[in-house]
Scaffold this motif. Structure first.
Motif, PDB file in Angstrom:
ATOM      1  N   ARG A 191       0.408   5.847   0.159  1.00 19.36           N
ATOM      2  CA  ARG A 191      -0.337   6.888   0.477  1.00 19.36           C
ATOM      3  C   ARG A 191      -1.695   6.770  -0.073  1.00 19.36           C
ATOM      4  O   ARG A 191      -1.619   6.659  -1.289  1.00 19.36           O
ATOM      5  CB  ARG A 191       0.406   8.092   0.611  1.00 19.36           C
ATOM      6  CG  ARG A 191       1.354   8.356   1.567  1.00 19.36           C
ATOM      7  CD  ARG A 191       2.098   9.766   1.540  1.00 19.36           C
ATOM      8  NE  ARG A 191       1.213  10.957   1.869  1.00 19.36           N
ATOM      9  CZ  ARG A 191       0.805  11.743   0.810  1.00 19.36           C
ATOM     10  NH1 ARG A 191       1.181  12.013  -0.185  1.00 19.36           N
ATOM     11  NH2 ARG A 191       0.014  12.851   1.310  1.00 19.36           N
ATOM     12  N   ARG A 249       0.834  -1.256   0.047  1.00 16.39           N
ATOM     13  CA  ARG A 249       0.126   0.173   0.079  1.00 16.39           C
ATOM     14  C   ARG A 249       0.757   1.062  -0.066  1.00 16.39           C
ATOM     15  O   ARG A 249       1.753   1.395   0.794  1.00 16.39           O
ATOM     16  CB  ARG A 249      -0.995   0.163   1.166  1.00 16.39           C
ATOM     17  CG  ARG A 249      -2.107  -0.954   1.110  1.00 16.39           C
ATOM     18  CD  ARG A 249      -3.307  -0.256   0.568  1.00 16.39           C
ATOM     19  NE  ARG A 249      -4.102  -1.219   0.075  1.00 16.39           N
ATOM     20  CZ  ARG A 249      -4.271  -1.749  -1.360  1.00 16.39           C
ATOM     21  NH1 ARG A 249      -3.152  -1.029  -2.259  1.00 16.39           N
ATOM     22  NH2 ARG A 249      -4.886  -2.395  -1.694  1.00 16.39           N
ATOM     23  N   LYS A 263       8.939   9.142  -9.818  1.00 19.39           N
ATOM     24  CA  LYS A 263       8.920   8.293  -8.606  1.00 19.39           C
ATOM     25  C   LYS A 263       9.796   7.355  -8.369  1.00 19.39           C
ATOM     26  O   LYS A 263       9.907   6.307  -9.147  1.00 19.39           O
ATOM     27  CB  LYS A 263       7.368   7.809  -8.180  1.00 19.39           C
ATOM     28  CG  LYS A 263       7.368   7.244  -6.944  1.00 19.39           C
ATOM     29  CD  LYS A 263       6.525   8.173  -5.677  1.00 19.39           C
ATOM     30  CE  LYS A 263       6.256   7.432  -4.474  1.00 19.39           C
ATOM     31  NZ  LYS A 263       5.195   8.135  -3.905  1.00 19.39           N
TER      32      LYS A 263
HETATM   33  C1  BTN Z   1       3.883   6.200  -1.029  1.00 19.55           C
HETATM   34  O1  BTN Z   1       4.796   6.809  -1.758  1.00 19.55           O
HETATM   35  O2  BTN Z   1       2.960   6.317  -1.587  1.00 19.55           O
HETATM   36  C2  BTN Z   1       4.363   5.286   0.069  1.00 19.55           C
HETATM   37  C3  BTN Z   1       4.726   3.975  -0.488  1.00 19.55           C
HETATM   38  C4  BTN Z   1       5.136   2.993   0.865  1.00 19.55           C
HETATM   39  C5  BTN Z   1       5.234   1.654   0.309  1.00 19.55           C
HETATM   40  C6  BTN Z   1       5.861   0.826   1.438  1.00 19.55           C
HETATM   41  S1  BTN Z   1       6.591  -0.819   0.966  1.00 19.55           S
HETATM   42  C7  BTN Z   1       6.686  -1.207   2.485  1.00 19.55           C
HETATM   43  C8  BTN Z   1       5.804  -0.684   3.216  1.00 19.55           C
HETATM   44  N1  BTN Z   1       4.395  -1.746   3.192  1.00 19.55           N
HETATM   45  C9  BTN Z   1       3.303  -1.020   2.324  1.00 19.55           C
HETATM   46  O3  BTN Z   1       2.337  -1.658   2.322  1.00 19.55           O
HETATM   47  N2  BTN Z   1       3.666   0.020   2.182  1.00 19.55           N
HETATM   48  C10 BTN Z   1       4.989   0.455   2.435  1.00 19.55           C
END
Ligand code: BTN
Length: 324
Positions: free
Chosen positions: A121, A119, A187
């Motif tokens: 943001r 996931r 990104k």
């Molecule tokens: C973003 O830029 O939207 C945030 C991304 C964050 C991804 C990391 S991967 C490890 C951790 N587990 C997840 O499900 N999300 C974060």
């Protein structure tokens, strides 16, 4: 579904990582495994979309460089704070995993080779293919009240920037408030912070970090323009070294944040901010507001100069640059 890392998988990849062909018999002898167990391991890697060539009489060879995460190698390079590392072959999300430990006071790291429900943001998907990138979460206790934690996203982003720069990435690496990391406008990494408030001014947080490290394809599965370190640096990146450096830098930044708050990071933020002096539209649950970015305040709020000349401090939202 949670899968602990399988040691035969790691051992087979370790031998194949020289890029040469190895036949089933010699792999089996070296690893004390049957040829059928070797074949099953190869199939498993292929099911994870790892490209392996199989040629009769020659054996198996990796078509792309690959080395897997190894918590012992990472731990050896950590200095300072003690922490427990859990490494998974596959997991839904490393952030979700640490939620069950949120009543623990100790620091805990969770790493995975693949996330099936990674996931980002605003509940976006975070594409998490096997063996390519870093998917890491850290459970950490801060001596801060929940109201003082807005700057934590920004501090996390800065610790990632420091790590990537130490790996040779140049000044095209910038941050976009609150916690996007962009290279050449695309990104490359991001953070997802989840806060579990506790009494007496102590907060337990889960800091999730995703870095696009060696990913080269899968463009169609990612909704926004992206780049990986390998694409930017033009070489394969050792994820164990990267992980160790990331953990060391993250702990160092968290300690400073704990002691001095976000105020100690403002100049570092400004030096890497891609929104500075840009006109942006900021959307959050409550409103949509347009103004010129003039910096961040001591709490890590974005400072927007509005059309009437007043400066507003905004605590959350998604910013997009207004094209002229
Ligand atoms: C973003 O830029 O939207 C945030 C991304 C964050 C991804 C990391 S991967 C490890 C951790 N587990 C997840 O499900 N999300 C974060």
């Amino acid at each position: 579904m949670i899968k602990k890392i399988n040691t035969s998988l790691v051992k087979v990849v370790n031998i194949l990582s020289d890029g040469e062909y190895h036949d089933g018999t010699s792999l089996g002898e070296a690893l004390n495994m049957t040829r059928s167990a070797i074949w099953k391991t190869i199939k498993k890697l292929q099911n994870y979309h790892i490209k392996i060539d199989s040629v009769k009489g020659k054996g198996y060879a990796l078509l792309e460089p690959l080395s897997l995460l190894d918590s012992a190698k990472i731990k050896k390079k950590l200095h300072g704070e003690k922490c427990d590392i859990s490494l998974f072959e596959s997991i839904d999300s490393t952030n979700a995993y640490l939620k069950s430990y949120r009543n623990n006071k100790g620091t805990k790291i969770c790493l995975a080779e693949q996330q099936t429900q990674g996931r980002g943001r605003l509940n976006r998907d975070w594409h998490s293919p096997f063996g390519q990138n870093i998917y890491m979460s850290c459970l950490y206790s801060l001596q801060k009240d929940i109201s003082e934690l807005a700057g934590l996203s920004l501090v996390t982003a800065l610790s990632i920037v420091k790590t990537l720069k130490e790996f040779g990435m140049d000044d095209q690496l910038l941050v976009k408030w609150p916690n996007d990391i962009l290279y050449d406008g695309k990104k490359i990494a991001g953070g997802l912070i989840e806060v579990h408030a506790e009494a007496h001014g102590l907060s337990v947080v889960i800091i999730g970090i995703g870095i696009n490290v060696n990913m080269m394809e899968d463009e169609q599965q990612v909704s926004q323009p992206w780049i990986s370190m390998r694409k930017a640096l033009n070489h394969y990146v050792d994820r164990n070294d990267l992980c160790a450096l990331l953990i060391n830098n993250l702990f160092n930044y968290l300690q400073r944040f704990n002691e001095h708050g976000f105020a100690a990071f403002i100049s570092e933020w400004m030096a890497h901010d891609c929104l500075m002096q840009k006109v942006v539209t900021l959307k959050n649950l409550n409103e949509k507001v347009t103004g010129k970015v003039v910096g961040v305040n001591d709490h890590g709020y974005l400072l927007l100069k509005l059309a009437d000349g007043k400066v507003r401090a905004i605590s959350s939202g998604d910013a997009s640059i207004v094209k002229k």
